[in-house]
Design an enzyme around this catalytic site. Structure first.
Site, mmCIF file in Angstrom:
data_model
loop_
_atom_site.group_PDB
_atom_site.id
_atom_site.type_symbol
_atom_site.label_atom_id
_atom_site.label_comp_id
_atom_site.label_asym_id
_atom_site.label_seq_id
_atom_site.Cartn_x
_atom_site.Cartn_y
_atom_site.Cartn_z
ATOM 1 N N ARG A 119 0.834 -1.199 0.000
ATOM 2 C CA ARG A 119 0.000 0.000 0.000
ATOM 3 C C ARG A 119 0.870 1.251 0.000
ATOM 4 N NH1 ARG A 119 -2.468 2.663 4.597
ATOM 5 N NH2 ARG A 119 -4.249 3.903 3.957
ATOM 6 N N LYS A 188 2.895 -8.267 11.930
ATOM 7 C CA LYS A 188 2.357 -8.298 10.568
ATOM 8 C C LYS A 188 2.604 -9.649 9.924
ATOM 9 C CE LYS A 188 1.979 -5.724 6.271
ATOM 10 N NZ LYS A 188 2.210 -4.435 5.594
ATOM 11 N N ARG A 328 -1.912 3.623 13.785
ATOM 12 C CA ARG A 328 -0.882 3.180 14.714
ATOM 13 C C ARG A 328 -1.549 2.870 16.044
ATOM 14 N NH1 ARG A 328 3.816 7.476 14.625
ATOM 15 N NH2 ARG A 328 2.129 8.831 15.322
#
Length: 334
Positions: A119, A188, A328
């Site tokens: 992204r 992630k 975040r």
């Protein structure tokens, strides 16, 4: 013996330079150069005295026929084509260059990407035969205006597939990340990128790209500057054996293909409750970095259009849309 066959031979076990040279009809020096090229592509290969070349960690190669055979009958009926490339710039870019099928979905996987993208133009590291680099092209009705929630739907399908495979820690981080819970840290696991074009209120096409960490090579891991995980790590924590990459692809497509049909027919609404079950941010303190400043507050889940709802510290509720912000958790980069 091409590079795929050479790697398949090493998957079977260690092999000396002499044996590989004889099998390929090349000199030992030529074999060494090909081994070096595989190393540069991300495959860790050791040279052991008396044993020859050996893989430093297990790996498996993708097999299009095996993936199709493992699909459910409804998923196969929704599939126009499924191809596996050895090395390509980007699976998304390649499908954007091709014509989109009039019916069904075209799926492209690659063992390696040389120009993988995430992204907002970020580079997506794509070492050879380590992870999954999967793109799917499909036509949609209703125009570009309806495609805003497509990455959310693809994320839900991917999370459902991974849970079905036993990866219960997998969650979704708005707008397009697959993550795994590790205490207060979100590691992630993968990401989604949707690209396409068409008419605002007419026919449209989209290419959905999914990058998923399966078995991270040590050299690639050393270059990552954020908490991460892979399926091998999650399986080991659960005391289980990781599934093959073929099995993971089949599970992803079994979930994704019918979900895209449902989205095309009904839009985002049927998926909102399903997203909530995987939402890693709902109820958490977050910082949303906009173009001007960081906005702090508490995430409240999704709005009807897929935007992130946040109750700011001053009490105001705001909605943030994909592409405008990065999120975040707790106001600290995750």
């Amino acid at each position: 013996m091409d590079d795929r066959a050479l790697l398949q031979r090493l998957i079977a076990g260690p092999a000396t330079g002499d044996a590989l040279a004889a099998a390929s009809g090349q000199t030992r020096a030529a074999v060494w150069k090909r081994i070096e090229a595989l190393r540069e592509a991300g495959v860790a290969i050791e040279a052991k005295p008396g044993r020859g070349y050996a893989l430093s960690q297990p790996l498996d190669l993708l097999d299009a026929a095996a993936i199709e055979a493992a699909l459910s009958a409804p998923a196969r009926a929704r599939l126009d084509s499924l191809d596996v490339a050895w090395s390509i710039d980007s699976t998304n870019s390649e499908l954007l260059r091709r014509a989109t099928p009039a019916r069904g979905a075209a799926v492209l996987l690659a063992e390696r990407q040389t120009g993988g993208r995430g992204r907002r133009g970020r580079v997506w590291a794509s070492p050879l035969a380590a992870h999954l680099y999967l793109s799917l092209a499909r036509a949609f009705g209703g125009g570009l205006a309806r495609l805003g929630g497509l990455s959310l739907v693809a994320g839900i399908a991917a999370a459902q597939a991974l849970h079905a495979l036993g990866f219960a820690a997998v969650r979704l981080k708005w707008p397009n990340d697959l993550v795994a819970l590790d205490g207060d840290v979100l590691r992630k696991l993968g990401g989604l990128l949707v690209e396409g074009g068409g008419e605002y209120a007419g026919p449209a096409r989209a290419v959905i790209g999914l990058g998923l960490n399966v078995r991270m090579p040590a050299a690639a891991a050393a270059q990552i500057d954020q908490p991460w995980c892979d399926l091998v790590m999650l399986a080991e924590l659960a005391g289980a054996r990781p599934p093959t990459r073929d099995a993971v692809v089949a599970a992803l497509l079994d979930a994704l293909l019918p979900a895209l049909d449902e989205f095309d027919a009904q839009g985002l609404a049927p998926f909102l409750d399903r997203y909530a079950a995987f939402d890693a941010l709902a109820g958490q303190a977050v910082g949303v970095l906009g173009s001007d400043r960081e906005h702090r507050g508490v995430a409240l889940g999704l709005a009807d259009d897929g935007a992130l709802r946040v109750r700011l510290d001053d009490g105001e509720e705001r909605r943030f849309h994909a592409g405008e912000v990065s999120v975040r958790r707790g106001g600290a980069t995750r």
